[in-house]
Write an enzyme that holds these catalytic residues in place. Sequence first.
Site, PDB file in Angstrom:
ATOM      1  N   CYS A   1       0.824  -1.209   0.000  1.00 57.34           N
ATOM      2  CA  CYS A   1       0.000   0.000   0.000  1.00 57.34           C
ATOM      3  C   CYS A   1       0.857   1.258   0.000  1.00 57.34           C
ATOM      4  O   CYS A   1       1.414   1.640   1.036  1.00 57.34           O
ATOM      5  CB  CYS A   1      -0.924  -0.021   1.215  1.00 57.34           C
ATOM      6  SG  CYS A   1      -1.918   1.479   1.376  1.00 57.34           S
TER       7      CYS A   1
ATOM      8  N   CYS B   1      -0.332   4.107   2.239  1.00 58.50           N
ATOM      9  CA  CYS B   1      -0.035   3.927   3.662  1.00 58.50           C
ATOM     10  C   CYS B   1       1.448   4.147   3.951  1.00 58.50           C
ATOM     11  O   CYS B   1       1.805   4.743   4.959  1.00 58.50           O
ATOM     12  CB  CYS B   1      -0.381   2.502   4.114  1.00 58.50           C
ATOM     13  SG  CYS B   1      -1.864   1.821   3.404  1.00 58.50           S
ATOM     14  N   ASP B   2       2.318   3.628   3.103  1.00 53.44           N
ATOM     15  CA  ASP B   2       3.731   3.536   3.462  1.00 53.44           C
ATOM     16  C   ASP B   2       4.675   4.380   2.601  1.00 53.44           C
ATOM     17  O   ASP B   2       5.871   4.462   2.899  1.00 53.44           O
ATOM     18  CB  ASP B   2       4.178   2.068   3.378  1.00 53.44           C
ATOM     19  CG  ASP B   2       3.384   1.192   4.350  1.00 53.44           C
ATOM     20  OD1 ASP B   2       3.022   1.706   5.418  1.00 53.44           O
ATOM     21  OD2 ASP B   2       3.128   0.030   4.025  1.00 53.44           O
TER      22      ASP B   2
END
Length: 307
Positions: A130, A133-134
Amino acid sequence: MYKVIILGSGCAGSTAAIYAARANLSPLVLEGHEPGGQLSLTTLVENYPGFPDGIDGPELVQRMKEQAQRFGAEYRMETVVEADLNHPFTVRTAAASYRTLSLIIASGASARLLGLESEKRLIGYGVSTCATCDGFFFRGQRVAVIGGGDSAMEESLFLTKFADSVTIIHRRDELRASKIMAARALSHPKINFLWDTVVTDILDPEKKRVESIRVRNLKTGEESQVPMEGVFVAIGHTPNSEAFRDQVKTHGGYISVHGGSRTSVEGVFAAGDIHDHVYRQAVTAAGAGCRAAIDAEKYLENLAHSD
Ligand code: NAP
């Protein structure tokens, strides 16, 4: 007979459990094969509101679970293998069979992985599924994105905001992605491509960080090692809907919803990545879980009045 059973214990499932428990519905949560859902596979979560310094994914889902348990939700580490969606509904796990007046399916989707041992050990330590997200953690670094579909293009374009270079590794010499997404990626100065190439290993699991990847060109058989600080696997997701697919309306395996969280079966609700393949965020899944619990509560009220 339960009033509500919730399948899945990620953000959607546990938020549904908090709301259902506070509505005195004494929910049973069957945690599923990946307790805590996809967040249990990440490290720091920095985009969940309320945590200005971020919070580890596994801790966030654990806290949600404890919050639900505090209000009386019961959690069992079991996975549904079979369901009968004739009212009242029956769900079966390897251990037991449960009956319920309403059902919230929050069994999520699992990101497809390459299947490498090193990939498994480095998830959350440089390997991610993701970018939203990261991606932030890879400022100024070199990252690889694996896949040739729209997800891979989208993840790559997003990562150019942080990373110095993004290398898309695709197993063929033609992209599956839509023309417009492909064109954007192909013309981006920070993105380069390794065609006809597969990743055979990610180093170094012992050091708990990504330092390089081993790749093989499928046409020439040539193997090489490429320095890299991050690897994003974007080869698609599989919704965990096998147990219900022939009983509830789905599209591409994702459960179809209408009017909030209602599915094609009255009394069965869906929340989170099991129906949402667009946003796929912890916060949207939590919102969907809340919605499903409120919808289930209303359904149960009507059911009681019609008796
Ligand atoms: P996808 O379209 O199924 O693409 C998966 C990609 O991963 C393919 O290029 C495939 O290669 C590759 N792949 C699959 N298994 C692999 C393996 N084991 N090793 C190496 N490569 C592998 O999945 P997606 O990109 O997640 O998209 C899913 C759906 O969502 C699509 O309909 C897509 O259009 C949509 N979507 C749209 C957007 C957007 O419009 N903004 C963004 C994301 C997703 P092959 O090509 O060789 O099969």
